[in-house]
Design an enzyme around this catalytic site. Structure first.
Site, PDB file in Angstrom:
ATOM      1  N   SER A 329       0.830  -1.210   0.000  1.00  0.00           N
ATOM      2  CA  SER A 329       0.000   0.000   0.000  1.00  0.00           C
ATOM      3  C   SER A 329       0.865   1.261   0.000  1.00  0.00           C
ATOM      4  O   SER A 329       0.596   2.224  -0.723  1.00  0.00           O
ATOM      5  CB  SER A 329      -0.892   0.028   1.245  1.00  0.00           C
ATOM      6  N   GLY A 401      -5.756  -4.004  -7.717  1.00  0.00           N
ATOM      7  CA  GLY A 401      -6.939  -3.225  -7.343  1.00  0.00           C
ATOM      8  C   GLY A 401      -6.554  -1.851  -6.810  1.00  0.00           C
ATOM      9  O   GLY A 401      -7.230  -0.854  -7.079  1.00  0.00           O
ATOM     10  N   SER A 474     -13.494   0.782   3.176  1.00  0.00           N
ATOM     11  CA  SER A 474     -12.512   0.548   2.116  1.00  0.00           C
ATOM     12  C   SER A 474     -11.521   1.696   2.029  1.00  0.00           C
ATOM     13  O   SER A 474     -11.888   2.835   1.720  1.00  0.00           O
ATOM     14  CB  SER A 474     -13.208   0.379   0.764  1.00  0.00           C
ATOM     15  N   GLN A 476      -9.264   1.877  -0.192  1.00  0.00           N
ATOM     16  CA  GLN A 476      -9.066   2.226  -1.599  1.00  0.00           C
ATOM     17  C   GLN A 476     -10.085   3.272  -2.033  1.00  0.00           C
ATOM     18  O   GLN A 476      -9.744   4.232  -2.731  1.00  0.00           O
ATOM     19  CB  GLN A 476      -9.178   0.968  -2.470  1.00  0.00           C
ATOM     20  N   ASP A 622      -6.596  -8.124   4.671  1.00  0.00           N
ATOM     21  CA  ASP A 622      -5.822  -8.939   3.724  1.00  0.00           C
ATOM     22  C   ASP A 622      -5.244 -10.189   4.367  1.00  0.00           C
ATOM     23  O   ASP A 622      -4.632 -11.007   3.689  1.00  0.00           O
ATOM     24  CB  ASP A 622      -4.672  -8.103   3.135  1.00  0.00           C
TER      25      ASP A 622
END
Ligand code: S3P
Length: 749
Positions: A329, A401, A474, A476, A622
């Site tokens: 990340s 993603g 999320s 993201q 994750d």
């Protein structure tokens, strides 16, 4: 007799007895695919040699005599000789015969066929084998020359399908892979990949040989000169023909090259080292990427990486002190913010995995000069918030993603249109979650059906700030909206239902951008600037999770994981394993570049099943594949709820893990938002089994750790994507105690 693929013709005529034609018929003969071969060449010696060496049965005195009674005619003469040869044989060509050629330019041969046989003649198949050798002539003929090489066949509207099938079969019979293309596309591709490089090689040698006062240059021209100009030793007649026959396409690609060369010249004149580095680093990245493909054979797609499997034998325990690769990340974000900053950002500890490299390549494609990565060091020459350039093609982000979702936010604010696509797994993942808030901000984002990639983002839209309440936890989506907020009028804020990783917020601050955090709401204002900085990427806690679980479940284990990022939004795995009874010691806590870091010691422990607290789910999002393995080894049942997000990761991770556990003899059950996993406890073990990882890196790595409590070998399929997040996984796993072997083809680019 026929070849393995059922090919047989009674009589083949070969016109032109060079390496290419002779190798093809030699291969066909060796495979039993031909009754008789008749040859013609304007050179009598070649015909005699071809007879003596058994490549042809007899020779004829003219092309016409050679093709009489032939079923298949192979014309393998230099390009500009094709028309006279066709004229010479046309009257004698049998009605049923199929005729084909092997020339490097297809447009000119198509025109020759039309001129000689008429517009609708469909029995001429235009072929081009991508193979060759330094050697030439009959003597060099090699029946294996085409084995695993590409042969391009170009078709036209009037191409006869039976004739096409026959020629395809004749190529496949000698081991070639046939690819179909249009004539125009073939000539365009070959102009760029073959004809221009040959032209440049000849031209450079000529310039240096003729114009250089100092002929001594050749005495010292061992390295670069020799490599670059090797192809200038090819046949001048052949290349004269090719350059002439593919005139239009060659000129187009030459003009483009001239333009870029002049720009490079100007950069040297101006001492513009950034532009120079831009060209050099982009070219190196492209060459590195393609060299894998080239190493196999010309024009061949990389081997389907899904053929890579792991065979893991039962292992005892894990031990050692080591550092896993950099945080994925943080690596993504370092490239993104470094590119948009003013000034030069230095990154160390960068994850050289396929996902973060996809982000790096995307920014190179948008004109950012990025040096490296070299042993985790990356230097990014930031272009400022408004300095990105339109990429020439769609951005391809592979399996990642994070790349597609975060990029969609910042691309929504650019002045150019852009398209983003990914691999098979990414193409199934939901993008509506980013498209929806971006549209609310005024962006134009098109997705495929069901909100799937590719994404098409229209540039030049005036974005306005919004307050967005995330429908799911999320990071993201949060990051996507915040990055779009850099370009939106006014302020943009995001409220999250539960804490998710906050690397974007931390790193924005690190780049000097003002970010307000108030409880679960993050706010930024547009109009600021990012100032280059240096970033030390810690080891990825997600990659340590496999080892934490492995060491916990295997009696006698003792490992120390160094320099691990322990951002509070990422430590769910530590909290959960501890709640299960794990023996995890967090030592040496420190802060590096705005992120907390520590060394983590893990020793084996008697784990017990728990109901995983739902507030830990986003903090370990994750790590559940690894945690499922721990749960199966624990005493009692582990229950996971509130984790429906796992169903839309690189695979449906609930299903992938439950299926895998079932095949190892553990009666785990999936639920809509989690799973129930019965643990076999300290006396139990996993049985033998075959696991489908569905191309999901974390599924593959998790099941490899199961071998520490298995009584038989475990086979895990489809493991190539481990390279997306954990380069060097197999080597590290083996050096710390696993017994993991790679099976299958390690292909891929
Ligand atoms: C990531 C956020 C998480 C995580 C992914 C990386 C990030 O995804 O699963 O591996 O870098 O922001 P979601 O935001 O979809 O939960």
């Amino acid at each position: 007799m026929t070849t393995e693929n059922g090919f047989f013709v009674h009589r083949v005529a070969v016109i032109g007895l060079g390496l290419i034609g002779c190798s093809w018929v030699k291969g066909l003969r060796a495979q039993g695919g031909v009754g008789e071969v008749v040859g013609f060449d304007r050179n009598l010696d070649s015909m005699e040699l071809a007879c003596e060496t058994g490549i042809i049965d007899r020779y004829a005195t003219s092309p016409g005599a050679a093709v009489a009674d032939a079923d298949l005619v192979i014309v393998s003469v230099p390009i500009l000789s094709v028309r006279p040869v066709l004229q010479a044989l046309s009257a004698s060509l049998p009605q049923h015969a199929v005729i084909t050629d092997v020339g490097s330019v297809k447009g000119s041969v198509a025109a020759d066929v039309k001129a000689v046989f008429g517009a609708g003649f469909g029995r001429f198949i235009l072929g081009h084998p991508i193979a060759g050798s330094e050697r030439s002539g009959v003597a060099a003929a090699d029946e294996h020359l085409y084995c695993r090489h590409k042969v391009i066949i170009t078709t036209e509207a009037h191409t006869d399908n039976t004739a096409l099938q026959l020629v395809m079969q004749a190529w496949q019979a000698v081991g070639a892979d046939v690819e179909i293309m249009s004539v125009g596309h073939h000539d365009e591709v070959l102009a760029a990949t073959s004809h221009l490089p040959h032209l440049l090689a000849y031209s450079l040698v000529d310039t240096l040989a003729n114009n250089h006062e100092n002929k001594e240059i050749f005495n010292y021209a061992a390295g670069g000169f020799r490599d670059f100009t090797r192809i200038a030793a090819s046949s001048p007649e052949m290349w004269r023909d090719i350059f002439t026959a593919n005139r239009e396409q060659l000129l187009a690609t030459l003009d483009l090259f001239n333009k870029d060369l002049l720009q490079l010249r100007e950069a040297i004149v101006q001492n513009d080292t950034t532009t120079l580095m831009g060209v050099l680093t982009r070219a190196k990245a492209a060459r590195d990427h393609f060299s894998n493909i080239l190493a196999r054979r010309a024009f061949v797609e990389p081997m389907k990486t899904s053929s890579l499997s792991y065979l893991v034998q039962p292992a005892k325990c894990l031990s050692g002190t080591f550092r896993v690769p950099g945080d994925k990340s943080i690596s993504h974000r370092s490239i993104m913010l470094g590119s948009l900053a003013n000034g030069v950002t230095e990154v160390s500890g960068f994850l050289e995995g396929e996902d973060s490299l996809a982000t790096l390549q995307a920014f190179r494609d948008m004109g950012v000069v990025i040096e490296g990565p070299h042993r985790g060091r990356v230097t990014i020459h930031g272009v400022g918030l408004h300095g990105l350039k339109a990429p020439a093609n769609a951005l391809y982000v592979g399996n990642s993603g994070t790349s597609i979702r975060l990029l969609s936010g910042l691309l929504a604010g650019q002045s150019f249109d852009v398209e983003m696509s990914g691999d098979e797994s990414l193409s199934k993942r939901p993008m509506g979650r980013v498209a929806d808030p971006l549209r609310q901000m005024g962006a134009i984002v098109e997705t495929e059906e069901g909100g799937r990639p590719p994404l098409k983002i229209k540039g030049n839209q005036a974005l306005k700030g919004i307050h967005y309440v995330l429908p799911m936890a999320s990071a993201q989506v949060k990051s996507c909206v915040l990055l779009a907020g850099l370009y939106a009028e006014g302020s943009t804020s995001v409220t999250e239902p539960a804490p998710t990783r906050d690397h974007t917020e931390r790193m924005l601050k690190g780049f000097g951008y003002d970010v307000q955090v108030d409880g679960s709401t993050v706010t930024i204002q547009s109009g600021g600037e990012l100032t280059a900085t240096s970033i030390d990427v810690p080891a990825d806690i997600s990659s340590t999770a496999f080892y934490m679980v492995g060491a916990s479940i295997a009696p006698g284990s003792d490992i120390t994981l160094q320099h691990v990022g322990i951002n509070p939004t990422r430590i769910g795995v530590i909290n959960i394993l501890r709640a299960m009874g794990g023996n995890i010691e967090v030592m040496n806590e420190r802060e590096v570049g705005g992120e907390p870091v520590a060394d983590i010691r893990v020793r084996s422990a008697q784990l017990k099943g728990i109901h995983i607290p739902e507030d830990q789910v986003p903090l370990a999002i994750d790590e559940f594949p690894a945690i499922f393995i721990a749960a199966a080894c624990a005493e009692g049942e582990t229950i996971l709820t509130g984790a429906e997000e796992l169903r839309v990761k690189e695979s449906d991770r609930i299903q992938s893990m439950v299926d895998g556990l079932n095949s190892l003899g553990v009666a785990a059950q999936g639920t809509a938002d989690g799973a129930i996993i019965p643990g076999f406890g300290p006396e139990g073990s996993f049985g033998a089994g075959v696991i489908a990882s569905h191309g999901d890196h974390r599924i593959a790595m998790s099941f490899s750790m199961a071998s520490l409590r298995a009584d038989a070998a475990i086979v895990i399929h489809d493991c190539a994507n481990v390279a997306t997040s954990f380069p060097g996984y197999v080597e590290l796993a083996n050096s710390t105690g696993l017994q993991l072997q790679i099976q299958g083809d390690v292909g891929g680019d």
